[in-house]
Motif scaffolding. Structure first.
Motif, PDB file in Angstrom:
ATOM      1  N   PHE A 129       4.540 -33.817  11.335  1.00 28.45           N
ATOM      2  CA  PHE A 129       4.680 -35.339  11.282  1.00 28.45           C
ATOM      3  C   PHE A 129       3.780 -36.100  12.089  1.00 28.45           C
ATOM      4  N   ALA A 130       3.363 -37.212  11.331  1.00 23.11           N
ATOM      5  CA  ALA A 130       2.445 -38.167  11.979  1.00 23.11           C
ATOM      6  C   ALA A 130       2.702 -39.685  11.423  1.00 23.11           C
ATOM      7  N   GLY A 131       3.896 -40.294  11.955  1.00 17.66           N
ATOM      8  CA  GLY A 131       4.223 -41.445  11.629  1.00 17.66           C
ATOM      9  C   GLY A 131       4.926 -41.459  10.435  1.00 17.66           C
ATOM     10  N   ARG A 132       4.359 -42.060   9.207  1.00 11.10           N
ATOM     11  CA  ARG A 132       4.844 -42.037   7.914  1.00 11.10           C
ATOM     12  C   ARG A 132       4.013 -41.295   6.962  1.00 11.10           C
ATOM     13  N   GLU A 133       3.342 -40.145   7.806  1.00 15.37           N
ATOM     14  CA  GLU A 133       2.778 -38.991   6.976  1.00 15.37           C
ATOM     15  C   GLU A 133       3.388 -37.787   7.462  1.00 15.37           C
ATOM     16  N   LEU A 134       3.483 -36.706   6.541  1.00 11.25           N
ATOM     17  CA  LEU A 134       3.608 -35.437   6.883  1.00 11.25           C
ATOM     18  C   LEU A 134       2.627 -34.589   6.283  1.00 11.25           C
ATOM     19  N   TYR A 135       1.842 -33.761   7.299  1.00 15.58           N
ATOM     20  CA  TYR A 135       0.751 -32.941   6.848  1.00 15.58           C
ATOM     21  C   TYR A 135       1.468 -31.491   6.453  1.00 15.58           C
ATOM     22  N   LEU A 136       0.896 -31.086   5.439  1.00  9.34           N
ATOM     23  CA  LEU A 136       1.560 -29.731   5.002  1.00  9.34           C
ATOM     24  C   LEU A 136       0.654 -28.753   4.693  1.00  9.34           C
ATOM     25  N   HIS A 137       0.818 -27.332   5.095  1.00  7.16           N
ATOM     26  CA  HIS A 137      -0.203 -26.399   4.733  1.00  7.16           C
ATOM     27  C   HIS A 137       0.795 -25.425   3.973  1.00  7.16           C
ATOM     28  N   TYR A 138       0.281 -25.295   2.783  1.00  2.00           N
ATOM     29  CA  TYR A 138       0.866 -24.125   1.802  1.00  2.00           C
ATOM     30  C   TYR A 138       0.068 -22.839   1.860  1.00  2.00           C
ATOM     31  N   PRO A 139       0.420 -21.840   2.739  1.00  2.00           N
ATOM     32  CA  PRO A 139      -0.574 -20.497   2.784  1.00  2.00           C
ATOM     33  C   PRO A 139      -0.442 -19.800   1.328  1.00  2.00           C
ATOM     34  N   ASP A 140       0.519 -19.889   0.754  1.00  2.00           N
ATOM     35  CA  ASP A 140       0.801 -19.277  -0.534  1.00  2.00           C
ATOM     36  C   ASP A 140       0.856 -19.986  -1.710  1.00  2.00           C
ATOM     37  N   GLY A 141       0.195 -21.312  -1.476  1.00  2.00           N
ATOM     38  CA  GLY A 141       0.185 -22.393  -2.726  1.00  2.00           C
ATOM     39  C   GLY A 141       1.263 -23.138  -2.685  1.00  2.00           C
ATOM     40  N   ALA A 142       1.076 -24.381  -3.143  1.00  2.00           N
ATOM     41  CA  ALA A 142       2.202 -25.346  -3.354  1.00  2.00           C
ATOM     42  C   ALA A 142       2.858 -25.100  -4.662  1.00  2.00           C
ATOM     43  N   GLY A 143       2.378 -24.491  -5.685  1.00  2.00           N
ATOM     44  CA  GLY A 143       3.019 -24.431  -6.747  1.00  2.00           C
ATOM     45  C   GLY A 143       4.493 -23.586  -7.166  1.00  2.00           C
ATOM     46  N   ARG A 144       4.603 -22.505  -6.215  1.00  2.00           N
ATOM     47  CA  ARG A 144       5.734 -21.704  -5.891  1.00  2.00           C
ATOM     48  C   ARG A 144       6.848 -22.208  -4.893  1.00  2.00           C
ATOM     49  N   SER A 145       6.365 -23.074  -4.158  1.00  2.00           N
ATOM     50  CA  SER A 145       6.959 -23.235  -2.840  1.00  2.00           C
ATOM     51  C   SER A 145       8.490 -24.026  -3.146  1.00  2.00           C
ATOM     52  N   ARG A 146       9.384 -23.872  -2.344  1.00  2.00           N
ATOM     53  CA  ARG A 146      10.686 -24.672  -2.396  1.00  2.00           C
ATOM     54  C   ARG A 146      10.438 -25.844  -1.698  1.00  2.00           C
ATOM     55  N   PHE A 147       9.363 -25.958  -0.744  1.00  2.00           N
ATOM     56  CA  PHE A 147       9.275 -27.023   0.202  1.00  2.00           C
ATOM     57  C   PHE A 147       8.462 -28.217  -0.477  1.00  2.00           C
ATOM     58  N   THR A 148       9.536 -28.840  -1.611  1.00  2.00           N
ATOM     59  CA  THR A 148       9.082 -29.784  -2.509  1.00  2.00           C
ATOM     60  C   THR A 148       9.103 -31.148  -2.153  1.00  2.00           C
ATOM     61  N   ASN A 149       8.766 -31.982  -2.780  1.00  2.00           N
ATOM     62  CA  ASN A 149       8.856 -33.494  -2.529  1.00  2.00           C
ATOM     63  C   ASN A 149      10.294 -33.849  -2.747  1.00  2.00           C
ATOM     64  N   ALA A 150      10.983 -33.507  -3.799  1.00  2.00           N
ATOM     65  CA  ALA A 150      12.568 -33.625  -3.832  1.00  2.00           C
ATOM     66  C   ALA A 150      13.286 -33.021  -2.567  1.00  2.00           C
ATOM     67  N   TYR A 151      12.846 -31.949  -2.062  1.00  2.00           N
ATOM     68  CA  TYR A 151      13.578 -31.354  -1.099  1.00  2.00           C
ATOM     69  C   TYR A 151      13.275 -32.156   0.206  1.00  2.00           C
ATOM     70  N   LEU A 152      12.067 -32.481   0.552  1.00  2.00           N
ATOM     71  CA  LEU A 152      11.706 -33.505   1.615  1.00  2.00           C
ATOM     72  C   LEU A 152      12.617 -34.566   1.459  1.00  2.00           C
ATOM     73  N   GLU A 153      12.694 -35.585   0.556  1.00  2.00           N
ATOM     74  CA  GLU A 153      13.221 -36.730   0.251  1.00  2.00           C
ATOM     75  C   GLU A 153      14.844 -36.391   0.553  1.00  2.00           C
ATOM     76  N   LYS A 154      15.307 -35.583   0.259  1.00  2.00           N
ATOM     77  CA  LYS A 154      16.624 -35.253   0.528  1.00  2.00           C
ATOM     78  C   LYS A 154      16.906 -34.891   1.925  1.00  2.00           C
ATOM     79  N   GLN A 155      16.200 -34.052   2.481  1.00  2.00           N
ATOM     80  CA  GLN A 155      16.251 -33.761   4.008  1.00  2.00           C
ATOM     81  C   GLN A 155      15.996 -34.878   4.854  1.00  2.00           C
ATOM     82  N   LEU A 156      14.936 -35.577   4.344  1.00  2.00           N
ATOM     83  CA  LEU A 156      14.511 -36.914   5.545  1.00  2.00           C
ATOM     84  C   LEU A 156      15.257 -38.073   5.074  1.00  2.00           C
ATOM     85  N   GLY A 157      15.652 -38.325   4.093  1.00  2.00           N
ATOM     86  CA  GLY A 157      16.380 -39.567   3.759  1.00  2.00           C
ATOM     87  C   GLY A 157      15.210 -40.668   3.371  1.00  2.00           C
TER      88      GLY A 157
END
Length: 178
Positions: A129-157
């Motif tokens: 986290f850095a204020g209103r930004e969240l830096y992400l590293h997808y070592p296996d690529g973002a396409g199959r990740s379950r760490f999605t925008n929808a997941y983040l919105e739900k978890q972070l509110g």
């Protein structure tokens, strides 16, 4: 008047949220923003305005009413964007820029929600986290990740929209040239 970047969530993704960039530029121009430039077809707009928050709210309304797409519109000043683009905390570990992303949050999440955020399903994703930004590293690529925008919105509110690192760098460069 100062330079800003607008980030529209989910534009031209999945066929339900198609907007021609010429139509999007026209909405900004009708609000007195000049110059206006778009990048890619995914709702990235560099513009000059006095009241970026007011512009964002009005763009959101007009895009819904006129173009039939309901979307979140976030803005960052050119200076804020330059700070984001100054360095990705996982850049030293990753040479494939496609595996680096930034999630732009509409508000800074509650510290308890930040502390409780976990990568689902034992994924190898890393985040900072850095204020209103969240830096992400997808070592296996973002396409199959379950760490999605929808997941983040739900978890972070908070509402969020993500951009890959190349897009972040390009938007920062575009804003610096205006």
């Amino acid at each position: 008047m100062s330079t800003h970047i607008a980030l529209l969530r989910g534009i031209n993704v999945g066929g339900r949220t198609n907007i021609a960039m010429a139509d999007l530029r026209a909405v900004f121009q009708e609000l007195g923003c000049e110059p206006v430039a778009t990048y890619l077809r995914s709702g990235n707009v560099v513009f000059i305005a006095d009241d970026p928050g007011g512009v964002a709210a009005e763009v959101q309304n007009r895009v819904a009413a006129r173009l039939g797409v309901s979307t979140l519109v976030q803005t960052r000043s050119a200076e804020e964007f330059a700070r984001v683009a100054a360095g990705h905390p996982f850049l030293e570990r990753e040479t494939d820029l496609a595996k680096l992303h930034v999630v732009f949050l509409d508000a800074e999440p509650d510290p308890r929600r930040q502390a409780g955020l976990e990568v689902p399903g034992g994924g190898r994703e890393q985040f900072r986290f850095a204020g209103r930004e969240l830096y992400l590293h997808y070592p296996d690529g973002a396409g199959r990740s379950r760490f999605t925008n929808a997941y983040l919105e739900k978890q972070l509110g908070v509402s969020a929209t993500a951009r890959n690192w190349k897009t972040v760098l390009t938007l920062a460069e575009m804003a610096a040239r205006v």
